[in-house]
Each structure stands twice: as C-alpha cells, then as structure tokens.
Design a protein around this motif. Structure first.
Motif, PDB file in Angstrom:
ATOM      1  N   HIS A 186       0.821  -1.219   0.000  1.00 51.25           N
ATOM      2  CA  HIS A 186       0.000   0.000   0.000  1.00 51.25           C
ATOM      3  C   HIS A 186       0.853   1.267   0.000  1.00 51.25           C
ATOM      4  CE1 HIS A 186       1.029   0.257   4.223  1.00 51.25           C
ATOM      5  NE2 HIS A 186       0.486  -0.922   4.442  1.00 51.25           N
ATOM      6  N   GLY A 187       2.172   1.125   0.079  1.00 51.70           N
ATOM      7  CA  GLY A 187       3.073   2.275  -0.045  1.00 51.70           C
ATOM      8  C   GLY A 187       2.924   3.303   1.052  1.00 51.70           C
ATOM      9  N   GLY A 188       2.467   2.898   2.226  1.00 53.44           N
ATOM     10  CA  GLY A 188       2.297   3.847   3.329  1.00 53.44           C
ATOM     11  C   GLY A 188       0.939   4.489   3.388  1.00 53.44           C
ATOM     12  N   HIS A 189       0.082   4.216   2.405  1.00 49.47           N
ATOM     13  CA  HIS A 189      -1.268   4.789   2.380  1.00 49.47           C
ATOM     14  C   HIS A 189      -2.234   3.742   2.947  1.00 49.47           C
ATOM     15  CE1 HIS A 189       0.133   8.085  -0.302  1.00 49.47           C
ATOM     16  NE2 HIS A 189       0.932   7.142  -0.766  1.00 49.47           N
ATOM     17  N   ARG A 190      -2.234   3.563   4.254  1.00 50.33           N
ATOM     18  CA  ARG A 190      -2.998   2.473   4.855  1.00 50.33           C
ATOM     19  C   ARG A 190      -4.501   2.670   4.699  1.00 50.33           C
ATOM     20  NH1 ARG A 190      -1.010  -1.414   7.713  1.00 50.33           N
ATOM     21  NH2 ARG A 190      -2.973  -1.634   8.842  1.00 50.33           N
ATOM     22  N   ARG A 191      -4.962   3.893   4.703  1.00 56.40           N
ATOM     23  CA  ARG A 191      -6.410   4.070   4.560  1.00 56.40           C
ATOM     24  C   ARG A 191      -6.887   3.644   3.178  1.00 56.40           C
ATOM     25  NH1 ARG A 191      -9.385   9.731   5.733  1.00 56.40           N
ATOM     26  NH2 ARG A 191      -8.314   9.470   7.714  1.00 56.40           N
ATOM     27  N   ASP A 192      -5.982   3.586   2.214  1.00 58.66           N
ATOM     28  CA  ASP A 192      -6.384   3.150   0.883  1.00 58.66           C
ATOM     29  C   ASP A 192      -6.960   1.734   0.906  1.00 58.66           C
ATOM     30  OD1 ASP A 192      -5.658   5.515  -0.204  1.00 58.66           O
ATOM     31  OD2 ASP A 192      -3.769   4.833  -1.064  1.00 58.66           O
ATOM     32  N   LEU A 193      -6.518   0.909   1.849  1.00 60.84           N
ATOM     33  CA  LEU A 193      -7.064  -0.446   1.936  1.00 60.84           C
ATOM     34  C   LEU A 193      -8.555  -0.411   2.236  1.00 60.84           C
ATOM     35  CD1 LEU A 193      -4.210  -2.143   4.014  1.00 60.84           C
ATOM     36  CD2 LEU A 193      -4.489  -2.057   1.513  1.00 60.84           C
TER      37      LEU A 193
END
Length: 812
Positions: A186-193
């Motif tokens: 996710h490249g550090g963008h955890r909310r994207d999950l």
C-alpha cells in the motif's frame, strides 16, 4: 475490451482528461463510477447545469460541525470532470464510489491522516514514508523530475489517428502501478485499503445492476494507484469486514467555487499541481499550444507597459522548441517555455517573470456554482447581498474604496464588517490611498478563498442571515469576554457593523468590566477603541452618547490611577507604562476634541457642576486640563521612572503647555551630574521618542544633550549606549545627518557644541536670528498649489505687508 473499463488517471491532468474522453467514446458504458464521496450522487447532476463553470469543488461537511469539512476539487482539465460531463450529456448515470465522507471526515478528525490507523512501529504507520508512485516511475525512466516525466509520456501525447488504441495508455499505466504495488504494497497509504474495499463493493453493485447490458457496461475513473486493487480478486465478505465498525457522522454535500490558486496546493485529492493555468491552456488550446501561450504572455506584458513585439514572440517560440530538442523532449514543456520567456520576453529579469507565474502559470480563474446548489440559509443571504450590492466574489485580490456618505458604499462596509465579526475574512481593511475625505473613506482588500465557504457554513450556527448571525455572535462574545480590551474592541466592531440589537448588551458588559478592572494599563488599552467609536460613529449615523459616557469614565479613572501606577517601576515596567501613556494621551485628546465639537455627545449627567463642567463643552476642557495636570505631576516627580518623566515632558511640550525655556530647565535637571547616567539616558529616550526634528530646531536642547553625553564617565558610557542607539536609530536618516552636522559645527561653526545662548548665533546656516526672505519666498509657489492661488492673493491683499511677512515667517 471486455469487463469493467478501469481508467487510472492523474487527478488534474489534461493529458489524462483527453485520453479519458477518447476511451469513453470508444467504450460507451451504461454507468460511470468516479472517485469521490457517494453522498455527492444527489448533486452530481448540477455539473451539467449551464451556470456551472469550473474550477469547482465538492464540499462535504459534518452537519452539526461545519468546520469538519473536506473538498474534492475539479478543474476543466480534470479527468473526473470530463468524464462526468461526458456521462451527463449522454444520459449515462454517474455514481461516486470512494469511501463515504460520513466515515472519512471522522477518520480525519481522529488524526489518522491519509494512511489510516496503524500501531506505532507497524509498517504503514505515521513513521513510514509514503510512496510517491510518479516519482518512482520517473526515477525508473531516468528522470529526476516527476512533473517533467509525466509531461513527456502523458501530457505531450498527441491525439493519435483513428487506428490508435484508446485503452493503451491506461493499460500501460495500470501495469506500471501493479508492479509498484507488488513491491511496495500500500506504499504507506494504509487508509487506501479501506477505501479500495468500499470501491470494490460499489463496483460489484454496479456490475450486478447493469448485468443485462453485458460485461461492457461499467466504466471507472479513479487514481491510477487504485487500479490494481480494483482488479484483484477479493470476496465481498472480506471487503465488508474491512469496513465494519468505522466511525460515522451525518454529513451534507454541495458544490462550491474553487480557484486555480487553490489547485496549486496539495489538498482534496492530494494531487496539487504547480501550474494549473498552464495545464488549463494545454487542455483548451485547439492547436499550436506553444505559440498561443507565448501570445498570451506577450499580451500580459504589454498590458503592464513592457515593450514586446511580434519578433519577440517568434524568437521565444523558436528558443523554447530548440531547448526541448537539446534536452531530448518530444515537445517544449513549461520549463523550456519559462526559460525562453525569461531570456527573450523578460530580457533576463525575474521581475516580469514573477508576474507571468502569478497571472498565467497559476492564474486567478475562479469557478461559478448555480444558485440551485444546496446551501445553508446564511450562504443564501450572503449571496443575495453580494448580488444586490454588486460585490462579486473574485479570486484575484482587488482594492475597494468606499465613501461612507453614499448609501451603497455604506451598505458594503456594513456587510464586510459583519462578515469579519463572523470570521469570514473576505475583506481586510487597508490604508486608503485617497486623501481629502476624512473619516468618510474606507479602503478594503478583497479576495475570496474557497475556505470562506466553510467559514460561512460554520457561521450558520449563529443565524440565518448575516445580520442576525453577527448580532448573536457579538452578544455571545460580550458575555464570554475575559478582559476589558476585548469588550471595547467588540463595541467598536459592533458600531462599524451597525448591530443596534447587540450594542446594548455589549455596553452592559463593558460597564461591568470597567467597574471591576483597576489596572491602569488595561484601562489605557481599552480607551482608544471607545474613543474612535465616539469620534467616527456619527459618520454612520450611530448614537454614541452611551459610548461617550463610558469613555469619559475610563478617562477619569486613568487620570486618577496613573500617578500611583507609575511609582516603583523597573525598566520593563516603565517601558510598558510609556506605551500606555502615549495611548491614553492620544485617546483623551481625541475624546476632548470630539466633546468640544459635538456637545450633544456628552450627556448632562456626565458633566460635573461642582468642577464647573457642563455638557456644552466645558467638560471637554476640564478633562484635558486634568490630564495635563497629571502629566505635569509625573514630569516633576523624582521617584517616577526616567523614561516616563521624559515622555510626559515631551507630550506637554508638543501640546504647547510648557513655558519658554521650561523644557530646557527640566532637561537640565534630568541631565545634571547628580543623576545616574542610566536614568538620564532613560529620560532622553522618553523625551526624544517623539521625533528628532525637535533637536534640529531647538539648539538649546541639542546643546544640553550633547554636553551631558560628553560628560558621561567612561565606565558608564557602555551601559547607556544601547539606550541612546535605540533612540536615535528610530530617526530618519536625514534627521540623524542634520543633527550630526549641527553638533560637528558647534555654535559658531568652530567645533563641538558647547553652551548655547537662548538666541541662535549668527553664522549657523538656516538658523540665523533674522528672517531669510529668499528662503521664505521659495515656499510660496508650493503654498499656492496647496491653498489655491486666489486664496493666497486674497490673503495678501487683505492683510497687507504684515500678513505677508507673517506668512513668510511661518514658511521660513
């Protein structure tokens, strides 16, 4: 192509926008899914309204707390906007399928940011650096600038011929993103999950709903980073598990105007662009974008009185194309364009280039939203007043001059002051550049920022109209004010905003606060706003009798409390008290002048018969006399700090209240050998803070200062030097130079200045004992311009030689 059409884009990219339009034309979907809050489905049809003009933004805010808000900006060249307009023009349903704002606004409130919730030290937590996919792809391709790489591979792509595959760029970009996510997750963008889980659920719903149209029914426009997640195999149960238990709030969504300047910041999608004006030009130009851009730049420079010829434009285009070829770029980008403009059109100067950057590269374009868009009642009332007062909200800063004697300008002023009280900072007061209209002139700097829509929504809790909301907020602030200065400032703002219903409550709070506050400093700080309100309230036709009574009471208390408050002060306290002294002096002088000019502003109850006062102006004279008496006592009292004594002496001197030679006598006492050097330096600081021209024109005072300074012991000189430097550094360079020349010449031009007699000696240029007729006559032409030739001539004829001589003497 079969299956859902996944169009991964870069938000606000003109190349992506053109490619999206071509792909939709070829695919012809039956439903369109766009990245954005699903709550906006109810207002998406407004995007097709003929009054809607981008840039605009979707605004979502919590109903009970409008300050918790987020924007989704869209420009004319945004792929999402192009896709929405394409669908609306063809009757294709449009649905937003990102995580609902009801969840995202609350998640943002809890401080999880774009990365979502993560335990400390866990991969993807706040400590992890978030991946910039464009930067990684650019570095892989050998570019050191992601923007330049994106321009070369996407923005500079031609439209292609009829045989060009419209899906090819999206397939290539999706493949690149899949490779990145395979390596970086996710490249550090955890909310994207969580967001992508909701996207997949909405995608499944759309495919099921339009299954009768086959696999080729759904098209998706979203950030390219999300494409691999939408293509992966995941069960609906797993996606629902990720969304389970998310906090939620009730939200409202509407459209608001946006600006190119705001697009240049990282907000909304997190995809701020540095050159929205340039991207808008690339998208709108039908052909020869470089030539058309250089023509726009030339037009701007000509409007600003720069010399630009057609030959300049031709040469600039050639240089930009040559730079692109040398640098191996398919077309000239913004970097080559800027370099060519600087070298050819700006002749190497960055000053006009900054103007081009501000006006064209970024731009002041501001969108418009139809009146049918949802809005709180306060926003509708504000829009109605803006229209009736012909005050258009604009992104570019502009100056507005108001003459309060005119009803239209007076109404504009009231609106702007009421909005400031509501923290909607549309206009900032500025110093007027137009003289001659006195207190009837106001000057404002206006600029509408998109955030002001949120401020207006927040202010909606105070009332449904601007007047009722400002009144309610003023009453609440008066009840909650903790200091006297806060209440007096609020009273002034109520007068400026003309809030007659709020003023009585504010005045009661002011009276209560003034009765309980015994601090002279607080009283002195509270006095100026009240006096200004009394002085200038009549411009707006406001009854200021009650304010005048309170102001007079505060002035009396300052007169009584100041002498004991000035005793026993240290250096810092004395410096602060000197500031209070200046503030009170100006305010009391203005109040006395106002009461003398307008006796009706002083009620009979405010006069004191036992002191010989009356409402017909006697009270004003008595107030000023008492204040001057306080200054005399402080100036002569030894236990008062030197800076305070010196300041009191100077204030009396400037008001003409000291007899001839009295200022020199007081200075001589303060600078006598028995006075400590530090105390004497403090007295000089207080006395000379009003300006250095006094030393230029009064050589007796200059001689005293110079004589004292020459006698300061060496061991004390270092201690007093910082005070003296601070005092003289505040003077204009010309004043300092003149004082230095006078000291160097001495009384007869023979050296240092010693004791100087009362009459200025002969031989001092410009300070002779007699009248210099030649110098006086040189002033008369300027005097005629200021007063008018007829007045000067009439005055000379009426007064004869004596009046002419007096005029010359004053001029000299």
């Amino acid at each position: 192509m079969t299956g859902p059409l996944l169009l991964g884009v870069r938000h606000h990219g003109p190349g992506s926008a053109r490619a999206v339009r071509a792909a939709l034309d070829a695919y012809a979907p039956k439903v369109l899914l766009v990245e954005g809050p699903p709550e906006a489905d109810g207002v998406v049809a407004l995007a097709g309204d003929e009054e809607m003009r981008p840039p605009v933004a979707l605004l979502a805010h919590v109903v009970d707390e409008p300050g918790k808000a987020a924007f989704w900006p869209l420009a004319e060249f945004s792929p999402e906007w192009v896709a929405i307009r394409w669908a609306l023009e063809r009757g294709v349903p449009v649905r937003f399928f990102d995580l609902p704002a009801a969840h995202s606004l609350v998640l943002g409130e809890e401080g999880e940011g774009e990365g979502g919730e993560a335990a400390e030290g866990e991969p993807g937590g706040d400590a992890e650096l978030r991946l910039d996919p464009l930067a990684v792809l650019a570095e892989t391709a050998g570019y050191d600038d992601p923007e330049r790489w994106w321009e070369d591979v996407v923005e500079h792509r031609g439209a292609g011929g009829p045989d060009t595959d419209p899906y090819a760029p999206f397939a290539a970009l999706g493949e690149a993103m899949a490779a990145l996510r395979e390596v970086h997750g996710h490249g550090g963008h955890r909310r994207d999950l969580v967001r992508e889980a909701h996207m997949r659920l909405r995608l499944r719903e759309a495919r099921k709903e339009f299954a009768e149209h086959g696999e080729q029914a759904v098209a998706v426009v979203c950030g390219a980073w999300h494409v691999p997640a939408l293509s992966e195999s995941s069960t609906a149960a797993a996606d629902r598990a990720l969304l389970k238990g998310l906090p939620k709030a009730k939200v409202e969504v509407t459209w608001v105007p946006w600006t190119h300047r705001r697009l240049s910041r990282r907000s909304g999608y997190g995809a701020g662009i540095a050159s929205p004006g340039w991207y808008g030009h690339l998208f709108a130009a039908p052909d020869r974008p470089l030539t058309r851009w250089m023509t726009r730049v030339a037009g701007l420079l000509r409007d600003e009185d720069h010399t630009v010829s057609p030959a300049h434009v031709i040469e600039a285009v050639r240089m930009a194309e040559t730079l692109a070829a040398v640098r191996g770029r398919p077309l000239a980008g913004l970097a080559e364009t800027v370099d060519a403009i600087r070298a050819v059109l700006c002749e190497g100067s960055d000053v006009p280039l900054a103007l081009i950057q501000d006006r064209l590269v970024v731009g002041d374009e501001m969108g418009e939203v139809p009146g049918s868009a949802p809005a709180v009642p306060l926003q509708r009332d504000l829009a109605r007043q803006q229209k009736s007062l012909r005050l258009k909200a604009e992104a570019r800063e502009r100056e507005l001059e108001l003459d309060l004697r005119k009803e239209m300008d007076s109404s504009r002023s009231r609106l702007l002051h009421r909005l400031r009280l509501l923290a909607v900072e549309w206009g900032d007061p500025a110093r007027s550049r137009t003289a001659g209209t006195g207190t009837f002139r106001e000057s404002w700097l206006l600029r509408w920022e998109p955030e002001l829509s949120v401020r207006t929504a927040e202010a909606g809790v105070w009332g449904t109209t601007v007047l009722s909301a400002a009144t309610a907020k003023a009453e609440t602030e008066a009840a909650g004010a903790t200091t006297l200065a806060e209440v007096t400032a609020l009273a002034e703002r109520c007068l400026l905003a003309e809030l007659p219903d709020a003023l009585p409550r504010v005045m009661r709070a002011l009276a209560d606060r003034a009765a309980l506050d015994a601090d002279v400093g607080h009283l002195a700080q509270a006095l100026p706003p009240l006096v200004r309100s009394v002085r200038y309230g009549d411009v707006r036709g406001t009854d200021t009798v009650a304010l005048a009574e309170v102001a007079a009471g505060l002035a009396e208390r300052v007169c009584v409390g100041l002498p004991p408050a000035c005793a026993g002060l240290d250096a810092d306290g004395a410096a602060q008290m000197r500031g209070h002294l200046d503030t009170a002096h100006q305010a009391i002088g203005l109040l006395a002048q106002t009461r003398a000019e307008n006796p009706e502003s002083a009620s009979p109850e405010s006069a004191s018969p036992e002191r010989g006062e009356s409402a017909e102006g006697g009270g004003a004279d008595a107030l000023l006399s008492r204040w001057r008496g306080v200054l005399r006592r402080l100036a002569a009292r030894d236990r008062t700090a030197g800076v305070v004594r010196g300041r009191c002496t100077r204030l009396l001197l400037d008001d003409g209240q000291l007899a001839e030679g009295e200022a020199a006598r007081l200075m001589g006492l303060a600078l006598s050998p028995g006075t400590a050097p530090a105390e004497a330096a403090a007295w000089i600081e207080g006395f000379l803070a009003g300006g250095g021209m006094l030393l230029v024109h009064d050589q007796r005072l200059l001689s005293l200062v110079d004589g004292w300074l020459s006698q300061v012991p060496a061991e004390s000189f270092t201690d007093v030097l910082p005070l003296l430097r601070r005092t003289f550094a505040a003077y204009e360079p010309g004043v300092r130079r003149t004082v230095g020349e006078l000291v160097r010449r001495g009384p007869a031009g023979e050296g240092r200045a010693g004791p100087v007699p009362a009459a200025a000696p002969d031989g001092m240029p410009g300070f002779g004992p007699g009248l210099d007729s030649g110098r006086a006559d040189a002033v008369l032409p300027t005097l005629r311009l200021l007063l008018g030739r007829r007045r000067v001539m009439a005055g000379s004829a009426a007064g004869g030689d004596e009046q002419s001589a007096n005029a010359k003497g004053r001029a000299g």
